[in-house]
Motif scaffolding. Sequence first.
Motif, PDB file in Angstrom:
ATOM      1  N   PHE A   1     116.930 -11.394  46.386  1.00 28.00           N
ATOM      2  CA  PHE A   1     117.872 -11.307  47.649  1.00 28.00           C
ATOM      3  C   PHE A   1     119.196 -11.675  47.533  1.00 28.00           C
ATOM      4  CE2 PHE A   1     113.481 -11.439  49.631  1.00 28.00           C
ATOM      5  CZ  PHE A   1     113.755 -10.603  50.654  1.00 28.00           C
ATOM      6  N   ARG A   2     119.410 -12.795  46.595  1.00 22.61           N
ATOM      7  CA  ARG A   2     120.612 -13.235  46.459  1.00 22.61           C
ATOM      8  C   ARG A   2     121.628 -11.898  45.789  1.00 22.61           C
ATOM      9  NH1 ARG A   2     124.347 -13.873  43.080  1.00 22.61           N
ATOM     10  NH2 ARG A   2     123.070 -13.330  41.329  1.00 22.61           N
ATOM     11  N   GLN A   3     121.014 -11.391  44.755  1.00 23.09           N
ATOM     12  CA  GLN A   3     121.942 -10.144  44.327  1.00 23.09           C
ATOM     13  C   GLN A   3     122.229  -9.107  45.181  1.00 23.09           C
ATOM     14  OE1 GLN A   3     122.765 -10.268  40.707  1.00 23.09           O
ATOM     15  NE2 GLN A   3     124.463  -8.759  42.094  1.00 23.09           N
ATOM     16  N   VAL A   4     121.105  -8.743  46.196  1.00 26.95           N
ATOM     17  CA  VAL A   4     121.503  -7.621  46.932  1.00 26.95           C
ATOM     18  C   VAL A   4     122.653  -8.370  47.961  1.00 26.95           C
ATOM     19  CG1 VAL A   4     120.422  -6.388  48.994  1.00 26.95           C
ATOM     20  CG2 VAL A   4     119.157  -6.682  46.906  1.00 26.95           C
ATOM     21  N   LEU A   5     122.277  -9.455  48.512  1.00 24.96           N
ATOM     22  CA  LEU A   5     123.368 -10.145  49.469  1.00 24.96           C
ATOM     23  C   LEU A   5     124.611  -9.962  48.969  1.00 24.96           C
ATOM     24  CD1 LEU A   5     121.000 -12.782  50.832  1.00 24.96           C
ATOM     25  CD2 LEU A   5     122.229 -11.083  52.173  1.00 24.96           C
ATOM     26  N   ASP A   6     124.812 -10.499  47.586  1.00 25.53           N
ATOM     27  CA  ASP A   6     126.271 -10.469  46.883  1.00 25.53           C
ATOM     28  C   ASP A   6     126.767  -8.990  46.639  1.00 25.53           C
ATOM     29  OD1 ASP A   6     128.487 -11.946  45.672  1.00 25.53           O
ATOM     30  OD2 ASP A   6     127.434 -11.257  43.869  1.00 25.53           O
ATOM     31  N   ASP A   7     125.871  -8.047  46.367  1.00 29.23           N
ATOM     32  CA  ASP A   7     126.639  -7.028  46.266  1.00 29.23           C
ATOM     33  C   ASP A   7     126.989  -6.477  47.640  1.00 29.23           C
ATOM     34  OD1 ASP A   7     126.028  -6.841  43.579  1.00 29.23           O
ATOM     35  OD2 ASP A   7     124.127  -5.627  43.745  1.00 29.23           O
ATOM     36  N   GLU A   8     126.147  -6.358  48.748  1.00 30.69           N
ATOM     37  CA  GLU A   8     126.580  -6.078  49.858  1.00 30.69           C
ATOM     38  C   GLU A   8     127.765  -6.723  50.380  1.00 30.69           C
ATOM     39  OE1 GLU A   8     125.268  -3.036  50.727  1.00 30.69           O
ATOM     40  OE2 GLU A   8     124.128  -3.000  49.057  1.00 30.69           O
ATOM     41  N   PHE A   9     127.810  -8.009  50.510  1.00 30.26           N
ATOM     42  CA  PHE A   9     129.032  -8.647  50.903  1.00 30.26           C
ATOM     43  C   PHE A   9     130.276  -8.038  50.168  1.00 30.26           C
ATOM     44  CE2 PHE A   9     126.434 -12.179  52.585  1.00 30.26           C
ATOM     45  CZ  PHE A   9     127.095 -12.151  53.875  1.00 30.26           C
ATOM     46  N   ASN A  10     130.210  -7.938  48.852  1.00 28.35           N
ATOM     47  CA  ASN A  10     131.185  -7.337  48.023  1.00 28.35           C
ATOM     48  C   ASN A  10     131.725  -6.032  48.745  1.00 28.35           C
ATOM     49  OD1 ASN A  10     131.583  -9.556  46.436  1.00 28.35           O
ATOM     50  ND2 ASN A  10     130.159  -8.894  44.774  1.00 28.35           N
ATOM     51  N   LYS A  11     130.771  -5.101  48.971  1.00 27.87           N
ATOM     52  CA  LYS A  11     130.917  -3.745  49.661  1.00 27.87           C
ATOM     53  C   LYS A  11     131.777  -3.783  50.909  1.00 27.87           C
ATOM     54  CE  LYS A  11     127.087  -1.480  47.703  1.00 27.87           C
ATOM     55  NZ  LYS A  11     125.790  -0.729  48.076  1.00 27.87           N
TER      56      LYS A  11
ATOM     57  N   HIS B   1     118.400  -1.709  54.534  1.00 27.57           N
ATOM     58  CA  HIS B   1     118.381  -1.006  55.611  1.00 27.57           C
ATOM     59  C   HIS B   1     119.587  -1.487  56.429  1.00 27.57           C
ATOM     60  CE1 HIS B   1     117.363   1.382  59.107  1.00 27.57           C
ATOM     61  NE2 HIS B   1     117.302   0.358  59.866  1.00 27.57           N
ATOM     62  N   TYR B   2     119.624  -2.703  56.697  1.00 27.33           N
ATOM     63  CA  TYR B   2     120.780  -3.443  57.608  1.00 27.33           C
ATOM     64  C   TYR B   2     121.983  -3.485  56.771  1.00 27.33           C
ATOM     65  CZ  TYR B   2     123.187  -6.915  60.194  1.00 27.33           C
ATOM     66  OH  TYR B   2     124.050  -7.518  61.053  1.00 27.33           O
ATOM     67  N   CYS B   3     122.073  -3.695  55.684  1.00 31.61           N
ATOM     68  CA  CYS B   3     123.092  -3.371  54.673  1.00 31.61           C
ATOM     69  C   CYS B   3     123.853  -2.194  54.776  1.00 31.61           C
ATOM     70  CB  CYS B   3     122.989  -4.193  53.285  1.00 31.61           C
ATOM     71  SG  CYS B   3     122.692  -5.694  53.322  1.00 31.61           S
ATOM     72  N   ASP B   4     123.022  -1.150  54.476  1.00 37.80           N
ATOM     73  CA  ASP B   4     123.518   0.305  54.427  1.00 37.80           C
ATOM     74  C   ASP B   4     124.271   0.451  55.786  1.00 37.80           C
ATOM     75  OD1 ASP B   4     122.560   0.582  51.880  1.00 37.80           O
ATOM     76  OD2 ASP B   4     120.807   1.507  52.508  1.00 37.80           O
ATOM     77  N   ASN B   5     123.666   0.125  56.725  1.00 38.26           N
ATOM     78  CA  ASN B   5     124.104   0.303  58.241  1.00 38.26           C
ATOM     79  C   ASN B   5     125.576  -0.293  58.411  1.00 38.26           C
ATOM     80  OD1 ASN B   5     122.188   2.396  59.319  1.00 38.26           O
ATOM     81  ND2 ASN B   5     120.986   0.685  59.819  1.00 38.26           N
ATOM     82  N   GLY B   6     125.423  -1.735  57.990  1.00 35.34           N
ATOM     83  CA  GLY B   6     126.648  -2.521  58.094  1.00 35.34           C
ATOM     84  C   GLY B   6     127.718  -2.062  57.233  1.00 35.34           C
ATOM     85  N   VAL B   7     127.572  -1.429  55.994  1.00 35.52           N
ATOM     86  CA  VAL B   7     128.585  -0.974  55.413  1.00 35.52           C
ATOM     87  C   VAL B   7     129.280   0.266  56.057  1.00 35.52           C
ATOM     88  CG1 VAL B   7     129.195   0.317  53.136  1.00 35.52           C
ATOM     89  CG2 VAL B   7     128.003  -1.700  52.964  1.00 35.52           C
ATOM     90  N   GLN B   8     128.288   1.124  56.523  1.00 32.28           N
ATOM     91  CA  GLN B   8     128.776   2.437  57.181  1.00 32.28           C
ATOM     92  C   GLN B   8     129.470   1.927  58.393  1.00 32.28           C
ATOM     93  OE1 GLN B   8     125.253   4.702  58.151  1.00 32.28           O
ATOM     94  NE2 GLN B   8     124.948   5.137  55.882  1.00 32.28           N
ATOM     95  N   PHE B   9     129.131   0.831  59.332  1.00 36.24           N
ATOM     96  CA  PHE B   9     129.751   0.470  60.378  1.00 36.24           C
ATOM     97  C   PHE B   9     131.189  -0.163  59.868  1.00 36.24           C
ATOM     98  CE2 PHE B   9     130.536  -3.185  63.218  1.00 36.24           C
ATOM     99  CZ  PHE B   9     130.662  -2.509  64.525  1.00 36.24           C
TER     100      PHE B   9
END
Length: 194
Positions: A120-130, A59-67
Amino acid sequence: MKRKIHREDIVKTGLDLMFLNGYHHTGVKEITDSIDIPKGSFYNHFSSKEEFGLAVLQHYCDNGVQFHEKGLLQSKESPLTRMKAFYKGMIKGYVKDLDFKLGCVMGNFSQELGDTNERFRQVLDDEFNKCEHIIVQCLNEAKQSKEIDNNIDTKSMGAFILNSWHGALVRMKSTANGKPLDDFYNLIFTQILV
């Protein structure tokens, strides 16, 4: 009459608590007490605290990517102007609204869980990459419009900016002042991207 408990309400409450206290220091009871629901209602939506934590992070990452997309790609300003305004706005938020606290959930969870929990590591890596990809897109636009040097490797520079920003956030929390954020901004925008 029982009120309907929405999954999103539980996630938002959990995000607030985990942002403040961290993943490991936020218990299911604390979450359910905070939103005034029985534990059974929590487990109707989530099979475990880990599944819940992953939902909070997503949820946080989705908002962060949109931001990032809104601030860096969807403005009519020039690319470098957009990037400067984006980071200036975040710095202002940490100084004015957050009193140099909290940092970023992605950074906080990376420190707390990134090397101990593969999911968690995988989600974080994917979202940082976005987020990095969005920064690179903005830098590519800046290069095309001749706002930055044509010799800059935008992929490496995008990674450097993202990594430097998150390092500055960690340092901000330990110094309890905005100097690390100002140092980040000044180095990137008055010495490197000129």
